[in-house]
Motif scaffolding. Sequence first.
Motif, mmCIF file in Angstrom:
data_model
loop_
_atom_site.group_PDB
_atom_site.id
_atom_site.type_symbol
_atom_site.label_atom_id
_atom_site.label_comp_id
_atom_site.label_asym_id
_atom_site.label_seq_id
_atom_site.Cartn_x
_atom_site.Cartn_y
_atom_site.Cartn_z
ATOM 1 N N GLY A 1 0.563 11.794 7.754
ATOM 2 C CA GLY A 1 1.447 10.947 6.956
ATOM 3 C C GLY A 1 1.703 11.627 5.633
ATOM 4 O O GLY A 1 1.513 12.838 5.480
ATOM 5 N N LEU A 2 2.140 10.846 4.671
ATOM 6 C CA LEU A 2 2.413 11.352 3.325
ATOM 7 C C LEU A 2 1.802 10.384 2.330
ATOM 8 O O LEU A 2 1.964 9.168 2.464
ATOM 9 N N THR A 3 1.106 10.921 1.315
ATOM 10 C CA THR A 3 0.553 10.028 0.301
ATOM 11 C C THR A 3 1.432 10.025 -0.942
ATOM 12 O O THR A 3 2.081 11.014 -1.268
ATOM 13 N N ILE A 4 1.419 8.897 -1.613
ATOM 14 C CA ILE A 4 2.099 8.731 -2.896
ATOM 15 C C ILE A 4 0.998 8.674 -3.944
ATOM 16 O O ILE A 4 0.240 7.711 -3.992
ATOM 17 N N PRO A 5 0.863 9.736 -4.764
ATOM 18 C CA PRO A 5 -0.324 9.830 -5.628
ATOM 19 C C PRO A 5 -0.456 8.691 -6.647
ATOM 20 O O PRO A 5 -1.499 8.073 -6.729
ATOM 21 N N ILE A 6 0.601 8.438 -7.409
ATOM 22 C CA ILE A 6 0.509 7.426 -8.477
ATOM 23 C C ILE A 6 1.441 6.259 -8.153
ATOM 24 O O ILE A 6 1.011 5.121 -8.032
ATOM 25 N N ALA A 7 2.703 6.550 -8.039
ATOM 26 C CA ALA A 7 3.722 5.576 -7.678
ATOM 27 C C ALA A 7 4.964 6.395 -7.348
ATOM 28 O O ALA A 7 5.069 7.553 -7.768
ATOM 29 N N ARG A 8 5.899 5.814 -6.605
ATOM 30 C CA ARG A 8 7.078 6.588 -6.215
ATOM 31 C C ARG A 8 7.797 7.116 -7.448
ATOM 32 O O ARG A 8 8.053 6.376 -8.392
ATOM 33 N N GLY A 9 8.114 8.400 -7.427
ATOM 34 C CA GLY A 9 8.872 9.007 -8.524
ATOM 35 C C GLY A 9 8.033 9.525 -9.671
ATOM 36 O O GLY A 9 8.554 10.191 -10.554
ATOM 37 N N ILE A 10 6.731 9.262 -9.656
ATOM 38 C CA ILE A 10 5.876 9.639 -10.784
ATOM 39 C C ILE A 10 5.212 11.000 -10.529
ATOM 40 O O ILE A 10 4.554 11.207 -9.517
ATOM 41 N N GLU A 11 5.400 11.931 -11.474
ATOM 42 C CA GLU A 11 4.746 13.243 -11.405
ATOM 43 C C GLU A 11 3.322 13.096 -11.906
ATOM 44 O O GLU A 11 3.095 12.715 -13.052
ATOM 45 N N PRO A 12 2.339 13.404 -11.076
ATOM 46 C CA PRO A 12 0.946 13.131 -11.445
ATOM 47 C C PRO A 12 0.317 14.278 -12.221
ATOM 48 O O PRO A 12 0.545 15.451 -11.916
ATOM 49 N N LEU B 1 -8.320 10.982 -9.183
ATOM 50 C CA LEU B 1 -8.884 9.626 -9.181
ATOM 51 C C LEU B 1 -8.285 8.805 -8.051
ATOM 52 O O LEU B 1 -8.981 8.062 -7.360
ATOM 53 N N ALA B 2 -6.977 8.941 -7.847
ATOM 54 C CA ALA B 2 -6.323 8.191 -6.770
ATOM 55 C C ALA B 2 -6.910 8.578 -5.419
ATOM 56 O O ALA B 2 -7.255 7.713 -4.607
ATOM 57 N N LEU B 3 -7.059 9.883 -5.177
ATOM 58 C CA LEU B 3 -7.648 10.320 -3.906
ATOM 59 C C LEU B 3 -9.065 9.783 -3.741
ATOM 60 O O LEU B 3 -9.515 9.542 -2.619
ATOM 61 N N PHE B 4 -9.759 9.603 -4.846
ATOM 62 C CA PHE B 4 -11.123 9.072 -4.771
ATOM 63 C C PHE B 4 -11.119 7.537 -4.666
ATOM 64 O O PHE B 4 -12.168 6.918 -4.643
ATOM 65 N N GLY B 5 -9.930 6.935 -4.663
ATOM 66 C CA GLY B 5 -9.819 5.489 -4.460
ATOM 67 C C GLY B 5 -9.718 4.669 -5.728
ATOM 68 O O GLY B 5 -9.720 3.443 -5.678
ATOM 69 N N GLY C 1 -3.277 17.173 -0.450
ATOM 70 C CA GLY C 1 -3.195 17.676 -1.809
ATOM 71 C C GLY C 1 -3.354 16.517 -2.773
ATOM 72 O O GLY C 1 -3.321 15.347 -2.374
ATOM 73 N N ASP C 2 -3.533 16.840 -4.041
ATOM 74 C CA ASP C 2 -3.580 15.766 -5.036
ATOM 75 C C ASP C 2 -2.166 15.384 -5.478
ATOM 76 O O ASP C 2 -1.914 14.273 -5.913
ATOM 77 N N HIS C 3 -1.250 16.335 -5.342
ATOM 78 C CA HIS C 3 0.155 16.118 -5.705
ATOM 79 C C HIS C 3 0.935 17.289 -5.131
ATOM 80 O O HIS C 3 0.347 18.179 -4.496
ATOM 81 N N SER C 4 2.216 17.333 -5.339
ATOM 82 C CA SER C 4 3.037 18.481 -4.951
ATOM 83 C C SER C 4 3.200 19.407 -6.160
ATOM 84 O O SER C 4 3.270 18.948 -7.305
ATOM 85 N N GLN D 1 3.893 6.518 5.022
ATOM 86 C CA GLN D 1 3.744 6.909 3.622
ATOM 87 C C GLN D 1 2.927 5.826 2.947
ATOM 88 O O GLN D 1 3.222 4.645 3.098
ATOM 89 N N PHE D 2 1.930 6.215 2.207
ATOM 90 C CA PHE D 2 1.021 5.201 1.670
ATOM 91 C C PHE D 2 0.385 5.694 0.380
ATOM 92 O O PHE D 2 0.349 6.886 0.095
ATOM 93 N N PRO D 3 -0.128 4.760 -0.429
ATOM 94 C CA PRO D 3 -0.725 5.141 -1.709
ATOM 95 C C PRO D 3 -1.968 5.991 -1.497
ATOM 96 O O PRO D 3 -2.771 5.705 -0.599
ATOM 97 N N ALA D 4 -2.139 7.007 -2.334
ATOM 98 C CA ALA D 4 -3.303 7.883 -2.207
ATOM 99 C C ALA D 4 -4.606 7.106 -2.348
ATOM 100 O O ALA D 4 -5.639 7.517 -1.821
ATOM 101 N N THR D 5 -4.569 5.967 -3.039
ATOM 102 C CA THR D 5 -5.785 5.162 -3.188
ATOM 103 C C THR D 5 -6.278 4.598 -1.860
ATOM 104 O O THR D 5 -7.388 4.084 -1.786
#
Lengths: 404, 404
Positions: free
Chosen positions: B57-68, B75-79, B336-339, B382-386
Amino acid sequence: MANLDLMRRLTLSEGGKIILLVLDGLGGLPLEVDGPTELEAATTPNLDRLAREGSTGLTIPIARGIEPGSGPAHLALFGYDPLVYDIGRGALEAAGIGLNVGPGDVAARGNFCTIDEHGLITDRRAGRIPTEKGAEAVRSLCEIIVPEVQIDVQEVKEHRFALVLRGEGLDSRVSETDPLGTQLAPLPVRPEVDEAKRTADLLNQWIAQAREKLKAHHPANMVTLRGFATDPNLPKFQDVYKLNPACVAVYPMYKGVSRLVGMDIIETGAHDTPLDEFNRVADAWPSYDFVFCHIKATDSRGEDGNFDSKVAVIEEVDAALPALLDLNPSVVVVTGDHSTPAKMKQHSFHPVPILIWAPETHRRDEVAGFGERECTKGGLGQFPATDVMPLALAHAKRLSRYGA
Amino acid sequence: MANLDLMRRLTLSEGGKIILLVLDGLGGLPLEVDGPTELEAATTPNLDRLAREGSTGLTIPIARGIEPGSGPAHLALFGYDPLVYDIGRGALEAAGIGLNVGPGDVAARGNFCTIDEHGLITDRRAGRIPTEKGAEAVRSLCEIIVPEVQIDVQEVKEHRFALVLRGEGLDSRVSETDPLGTQLAPLPVRPEVDEAKRTADLLNQWIAQAREKLKAHHPANMVTLRGFATDPNLPKFQDVYKLNPACVAVYPMYKGVSRLVGMDIIETGAHDTPLDEFNRVADAWPSYDFVFCHIKATDSRGEDGNFDSKVAVIEEVDAALPALLDLNPSVVVVTGDHSTPAKMKQHSFHPVPILIWAPETHRRDEVAGFGERECTKGGLGQFPATDVMPLALAHAKRLSRYGA
């Protein structure tokens, strides 16, 4: 805004009629890495047609990764966030057999068990005595008197019963008595907060008397109590959705959660087949604009680990489906409350296939049939189960516009 | 209920073992409109097999459109929802080099810079002095005394150091001193709230003395301070997830965020290759049930704008992957943590490819390999990295059922 507040604001009292068909534990897993799931393996021409003509997707019952219990999973399908409406199983079980759980009451699930001469449990389910034997033992329990409270006891099925304590100043925050193993004594009820001390004391008095009364009922010679809960006071379908709803389900728990949200409970037989249940939906249909129909056997066969039997139940449901479609509902939703893969022999966290068929309003996707992998490509995407009701109501044209 | 509360309630202390492999900045973009991304261009037979056999799938690290940023993305990957746990980079940097940031302490990231005779910055990074030179300058800074507070300074790498202020009544709500350009003087620290006046004053005293002390250290003859932060007091993996976790990472920031969530930090070398890091995971494996392994070079090559080098790093990771798989983990997560698309030479907001491989519990999708376009078809959506941690724990059978 929470889902229910938005629904209360937007729902119309007129519109199309909805069938929500829940195949308990519908979602599955392949046995072999390249194999089909139960739903993919089943021959389901009717469901495949509805999936082709309608919209499909996958629901997330509670949250990603979370294995749902049946109660919260159904609340989610009914639109109630189960992380907000965190209801004890005791209240669901009591409601399921028609025992009213009012404000301030404390409900619990009871099990008959067998203890030896030292008071240690030898069988946590009293040999799964037949329901008639359980009812006899319950009659003895009904003779127990504890000061200042009224205690209603009623048999559920086999070794299971429900208990409701009524009176002033009760509190459900007490510990369970099942030690969850044999060669152990049942635990006393302990208060988890100071306010629950009296409730724990009253329950322990009741348990001590129960032990005396049950001496004559071996193997059902003792009880354990679990799932203490009070009245969840849920918003009702009539208020939130402006629906006149009914439930067709065989098992008490599902009737219970349906009653708690305001559904009328249609009488069913303990051995109803899917077709029997669909015929009961047909009989009730003229009087209701929403019918929830629950099929238990998919989950049971999954928990048995019997892949082929689960496939057979799905095929039986498919074959009987015309009995529902002949009612000309505006909207048909077919889904599960959670996954119960035969491979895992238990509920699982995996998303659940869903199809929404509503000939006047659905947007077609490129899905060729009803199955987990097909639904991954579906037009509904993956979404929380709490959004099923808003979607069903929308397709039934029972929601007004938000904003001008 | 917030994710972490739900996890704290449901996690089991037994279950399978998990590897979380993070290729920093993994997500990419094609250079040409019809071209492949870095991950799609890379030859990755091992990752492709895991993607085929597992779920993607694809994760959304912070929120759609946000560069992390890297901190919140991890932190998001760690929940930990990074919009809730909004941690200053200073605390991350200090934690990364083992500087303790306790309750009430104020941490900052420091840079050595070069100023001319008018006090204007001519090089914001002091010519990226070697780490040994930075350490020499730090030793001079350690001599500074400011009344009523203790100030710990420690070199990080090249021109970078970390600073922790300890004492009563400190407040991290003060402004940064880097003017973000040359031919400008460093800014004074300014309080952003009244309560931070004293802290700003103390820091300005320290900076004035630093300027004196550093006269002998040209080009590192001045400092700028950024990322003021206090102890984030994060919930720990042991408490929330009942995991015994370890971190294998080369860069301080990633060690820092890992330490803040309770991970043991495994010693690494500054020039570890991916295979070196995987061998360190293997050495640590018997003692832990969760290992986070961080590969930095994917991000660095992306920031360099070097598409081919980023491809080569991904291929190097893929070739080394058997060293991890030979450990027989129950669950492998690769993401990844982000792109960091080489095309953009910076972090970007694009969703990040993820694969979860867990042979006993995953449901296959129709994905043929590991890449951005394939992952769009993946069964995880597609889902939140948390939600990565709940999914990983579920596949490791480390979560109990929610509700009965």
